[in-house]
Design an enzyme around this catalytic site. Structure first.
Site, mmCIF file in Angstrom:
data_model
loop_
_atom_site.group_PDB
_atom_site.id
_atom_site.type_symbol
_atom_site.label_atom_id
_atom_site.label_comp_id
_atom_site.label_asym_id
_atom_site.label_seq_id
_atom_site.Cartn_x
_atom_site.Cartn_y
_atom_site.Cartn_z
ATOM 1 N N LYS A 1 3.875 6.608 5.493
ATOM 2 C CA LYS A 1 3.071 5.394 5.408
ATOM 3 C C LYS A 1 2.792 4.797 6.788
ATOM 4 O O LYS A 1 2.321 3.672 6.904
ATOM 5 C CB LYS A 1 3.764 4.366 4.521
ATOM 6 C CG LYS A 1 3.933 4.838 3.085
ATOM 7 C CD LYS A 1 4.665 3.809 2.249
ATOM 8 C CE LYS A 1 4.951 4.337 0.854
ATOM 9 N NZ LYS A 1 5.699 3.354 0.032
ATOM 10 N N ARG B 1 14.149 -0.762 -8.116
ATOM 11 C CA ARG B 1 12.704 -0.686 -8.349
ATOM 12 C C ARG B 1 12.414 -0.440 -9.823
ATOM 13 O O ARG B 1 13.182 0.201 -10.523
ATOM 14 C CB ARG B 1 12.081 0.444 -7.509
ATOM 15 C CG ARG B 1 12.342 0.362 -6.009
ATOM 16 C CD ARG B 1 11.716 -0.866 -5.375
ATOM 17 N NE ARG B 1 10.275 -0.878 -5.520
ATOM 18 C CZ ARG B 1 9.436 -0.220 -4.706
ATOM 19 N NH1 ARG B 1 9.903 0.505 -3.703
ATOM 20 N NH2 ARG B 1 8.136 -0.293 -4.886
ATOM 21 N N ARG C 1 1.013 -11.726 4.827
ATOM 22 C CA ARG C 1 2.422 -12.119 4.810
ATOM 23 C C ARG C 1 3.116 -11.876 6.149
ATOM 24 O O ARG C 1 4.295 -12.192 6.307
ATOM 25 C CB ARG C 1 3.163 -11.386 3.693
ATOM 26 C CG ARG C 1 2.673 -11.803 2.296
ATOM 27 C CD ARG C 1 3.450 -11.132 1.186
ATOM 28 N NE ARG C 1 4.863 -11.492 1.208
ATOM 29 C CZ ARG C 1 5.756 -11.034 0.318
ATOM 30 N NH1 ARG C 1 5.374 -10.201 -0.634
ATOM 31 N NH2 ARG C 1 7.012 -11.399 0.397
ATOM 32 N N PRO D 1 0.832 -1.202 0.000
ATOM 33 C CA PRO D 1 0.000 0.000 0.000
ATOM 34 C C PRO D 1 0.868 1.255 0.000
ATOM 35 O O PRO D 1 1.822 1.360 0.763
ATOM 36 C CB PRO D 1 -0.788 -0.127 1.310
ATOM 37 C CG PRO D 1 -0.811 -1.588 1.585
ATOM 38 C CD PRO D 1 0.512 -2.096 1.113
ATOM 39 N N GLU D 2 0.552 2.185 -0.891
ATOM 40 C CA GLU D 2 1.288 3.435 -0.945
ATOM 41 C C GLU D 2 0.519 4.515 -0.201
ATOM 42 O O GLU D 2 -0.546 4.260 0.360
ATOM 43 C CB GLU D 2 1.553 3.821 -2.399
ATOM 44 C CG GLU D 2 2.513 2.865 -3.101
ATOM 45 C CD GLU D 2 3.165 3.473 -4.321
ATOM 46 O OE1 GLU D 2 3.156 4.706 -4.449
ATOM 47 O OE2 GLU D 2 3.703 2.712 -5.150
#
Length: 268
Positions: free
Chosen positions: A58, A258, A111, A2-3
């Site tokens: 975040k 990335r 996870r 999630p950003e």
């Protein structure tokens, strides 16, 4: 992962749902989620009420009466949301608070990489001091962005994702903002012309605001946050497809480990 817009959507929902709710009990289903702390450390939360929920980069902070703070990081698959009945716990819940009204505030994480910690105001202040400005704050101006990028020799895309420089811009929205501003992600951050820095500032804010509104509108069921959900992506994940602006094939390169997606035809 999630950003910022997805995390912002979570926070906005929680503000509506848990303000004033009182904690009945604390439950830890996976020890690693709270490590190195222990369940006993969280017992001080029993009886406290939730005063507010806010975001920094975040990180999510659940503010409680008496000054206590829960610090949550969703990591790759985490989600923080309210269940209407604490007896309806789904799989993969790692930490949860039973509320006095029978609901539950749950941290679900498939996870099991996310973290929930009990923090002090000093802990949070130290963390926030290590982060750059918030791109959705009014204090983040074109002049501030220009100062951040000035003199940097590395590529602009990784610079935007450096949390110590700007807090919360992730991989998806960095690519999208650069495309909208017509800036090559490979150019040195300090070499971006002043007029394009202004354009970049505007596109960063616009992209994040649109994505946050989209995520908020789409976030309707527990555990179903998807990156860029409902947000129309121009370049991210579209390698080989036609650029929606000039028609040239979108390219993919790797920067700082990335994926970066861009159009060599109109990002120059």
């Amino acid at each position: 992962m999630p950003e910022l817009p997805e995390v912002e959507a979570v926070v906005r929902r929680l503000r509506e749902q848990v303000a004033g709710a009182r904690i009945h009990s604390v439950h830890v289903e996976r020890r690693s989620t709270i490590a190195p702390q222990h369940l006993e450390d969280f017992e001080v939360l029993v009886g406290k009420s939730i005063a507010g929920v806010r975001r920094r980069a975040k990180y999510i902070f659940v503010e409680l009466s008496g000054g206590a703070l829960l610090q949550v990081h969703l990591r790759m698959t985490g989600n923080l949301y309210v269940l209407p009945d604490y007896r309806l716990l789904p799989a993969a819940v790692r930490f949860w608070l039973r509320l006095k009204d029978g609901r539950a505030l749950v941290f679900r994480d498939g996870r099991a990489l996310g973290k929930v910690h009990l923090a002090t105001a000093a802990d949070v202040a130290q963390l926030e001091a290590s982060l750059g400005p918030e791109p959705l704050d009014a204090a983040f101006t074109p002049a501030v962005l220009k100062g951040i990028l000035k003199g940097l020799r590395g590529p602009v895309k990784p610079a935007l994702m450096d949390q110590k420089r700007i807090a919360g811009i992730g991989n998806i929205y960095a690519s999208e903002a650069l495309w909208r501003a017509r800036i090559d992600p490979r150019i040195a951050a300090g070499a971006v012309p002043a007029r394009k820095v202004t354009a970049l500032h505007d596109t960063i804010v616009k992209v994040l605001e649109l994505a946050a509104e989209s995520a908020y509108a789409e976030y309707s069921e527990p555990g179903t946050i998807a990156e860029a959900e409902g947000f129309d992506l121009a370049v991210y994940g579209r390698k080989g497809q036609a650029c929606p602006r000039c028609g040239k094939a979108i390219e993919r390169i790797v920067q700082a480990g990335r994926s970066t997606f861009f159009c060599a035809g109109c990002q120059a």
